[in-house]
Design an enzyme around this catalytic site. Structure first.
Site, PDB file in Angstrom:
ATOM      1  N   SER A  17       0.807  -1.231   0.000  1.00 45.05           N
ATOM      2  CA  SER A  17       0.000   0.000   0.000  1.00 45.05           C
ATOM      3  C   SER A  17       0.838   1.279   0.000  1.00 45.05           C
ATOM      4  CB  SER A  17      -0.962  -0.003   1.197  1.00 45.05           C
ATOM      5  OG  SER A  17      -1.926  -1.005   1.012  1.00 45.05           O
ATOM      6  N   LYS A  66      -9.492  -6.697   9.705  1.00 44.63           N
ATOM      7  CA  LYS A  66     -10.606  -6.060   8.979  1.00 44.63           C
ATOM      8  C   LYS A  66     -11.948  -6.193   9.711  1.00 44.63           C
ATOM      9  CE  LYS A  66      -8.510  -6.542   4.409  1.00 44.63           C
ATOM     10  NZ  LYS A  66      -8.698  -6.959   3.022  1.00 44.63           N
TER      11      LYS A  66
END
Ligand code: ATR
Length: 262
Positions: A17, A66
Site C-alpha cells: 500500500s 478487517k
C-alpha cells in the site's frame, strides 16, 4: 505539512500500500506520507485511536484486523455493512468512518481488462470474507447471476441468506465444489486454496470465458487450468491497485486512473 496515512496489520512488512499511495500522490500532485504500522494482536484498537489522535487522515486495514475495524467504526458504508469487514478508515465530524473498497477494486480491475460485467453470469469459488466483500459491488456493476461454490456448502448457503436481500436485482445460487458445471462469463477464485498449495479441479462440464484469481504472486493451478483452455486470465494485482485507488479517492477527492498503474 504532508497529509498522514498508514496501513495497519500483523504482519505488515509485505504490504504494498505505501508504494501504491505514493505513486498515486506523485501522479495527482498531492503531498502525503504513508507509513506501515505494525500492531500487536491486542493493540489494534489503541493503535487506530493513537493514529487519529495524532493527526492521521486515513488508514488502510489489512489481515487480521478487517473485522475488528468493522466493529470499531461508528459509521459504515452500505458495502462495508454487507462485507462485515473494513479496509479503509477516516474521521469525519469526530466519528470514525469505515468502508470496504476491496470489492470495488475487483470491479475496477475487471473493467480495466474490458471483460463485460453488465448482465453477466459469474461463478465465485469460495465463501469466506473475500467473497462476502465482492458480491455487492459486482451486482452494482450489473452482474445478473452469481453462483457461489464452496467446499463447505453450508457456508455458501449462509452467505447467500445474509446477502440476497441487499441485492434483489441479482440471483444468488450455491453449489458444492464437486458440482461445478454450467456456462459462465467469468469465474473467480476467492478461496485460499492456492496459498496452501492445494489444487482446485475445474471439470470439463464447467465452461467459462474469463478467469480471475484473487490471490497474486504465486503460480496457481486455477490459472494454469484456465490458461490451458485458452481463456483470458488475470491475477489479483489489479484488484489490489483498484482497492487502493478507491481508498485514495475517498480520502483525497481525486481518482487516479487504474490503467496508469498496471
Ligand atoms: P478469506 O477472508 O480470504 O476469504 P476465509 O474466510 O478463511 O478467508 O475463507 C477461505 C475460503 O477458501 C473458504 O471458502 C474456504 O472453504 P471452506 O469454507 O470450505 O473452508 C476456501 N478454502 C481454503 N482452503 C481450501 C482448499 N484447500 N480447497 C478448497 N477451498 C479452500
Amino acid at each position: 505539512m504532508a497529509k498522514l496515512f498508514a496501513v495497519i496489520g500483523n504482519p505488515i512488512e509485505q504490504s504494498r500500500s505505501p508504494e501504491l499511495h505514493q505513486a498515486f500522490a506523485k501522479k495527482t500532485g498531492i503531498e502525503l506520507t504513508y507509513n506501515k504500522r505494525f500492531a500487536e494482536l491486542d493493540a489494534f484498537e489503541t493503535s487506530v485511536h493513537d493514529f487519529f489522535q495524532n493527526d492521521g487522515i486515513g488508514m488502510n486495514v489489512t489481515v487480521p484486523f478487517k473485522e475488528r475495524a468493522f466493529s470499531l467504526c461508528k459509521q459504515l458504508t452500505e458495502r462495508a455493512q454487507i462485507a462485515k469487514a473494513v479496509n479503509t478508515l477516516w474521521m469525519q465530524d469526530g466519528l470514525l468512518y469505515g468502508d470496504n473498497t476491496d470489492g470495488q477494486g475487483l470491479v475496477e480491475a475487471i473493467k480495466a481488462l474490458e471483460w463485460p460485467l453488465e448482465n453477466s453470469t459469474i461463478l465465485i469459488i469460495g465463501a469466506g470474507g473475500a467473497t462476502r466483500g465482492v458480491i455487492y459491488p459486482l451486482v452494482h456493476a450489473g452482474v445478473k447471476k452469481i453462483v457461489i461454490s464452496n467446499r463447505t456448502i453450508a457456508r455458501a448457503e449462509q452467505l447467500v441468506d445474509d446477502i440476497q436481500d441487499a441485492v434483489p436485482q441479482a440471483e444468488l445460487l450455491t453449489c458444492g465444489l464437486d458440482q461445478l458445471e454450467g456456462q459462465f462469463d467469468i469465474i473467480i477464485n476467492a478461496t485460499s486454496a492456492s496459498l496452501s498449495g492445494d489444487a482446485l479441479i475445474l471439470p470439463v462440464e464447467l465452461t467459462f470465458k474469463h478467469a480471475y484469481e484473487m490471490a497474486y504472486g504465486k503460480p496457481s493451478s486455477f490459472i494454469q487450468q484456465a490458461q490451458q483452455r485458452g481463456v483470458p486470465c488475470s491475477e489479483g494485482y489489479g484488484m489490489l491497485i483498484g482497492q487502493a485507488i478507491e481508498a485514495f479517492s475517498i480520502w483525497n477527492g481525486v481518482r487516479p486512473n487504474l490503467k496508469d498503474f498496471l
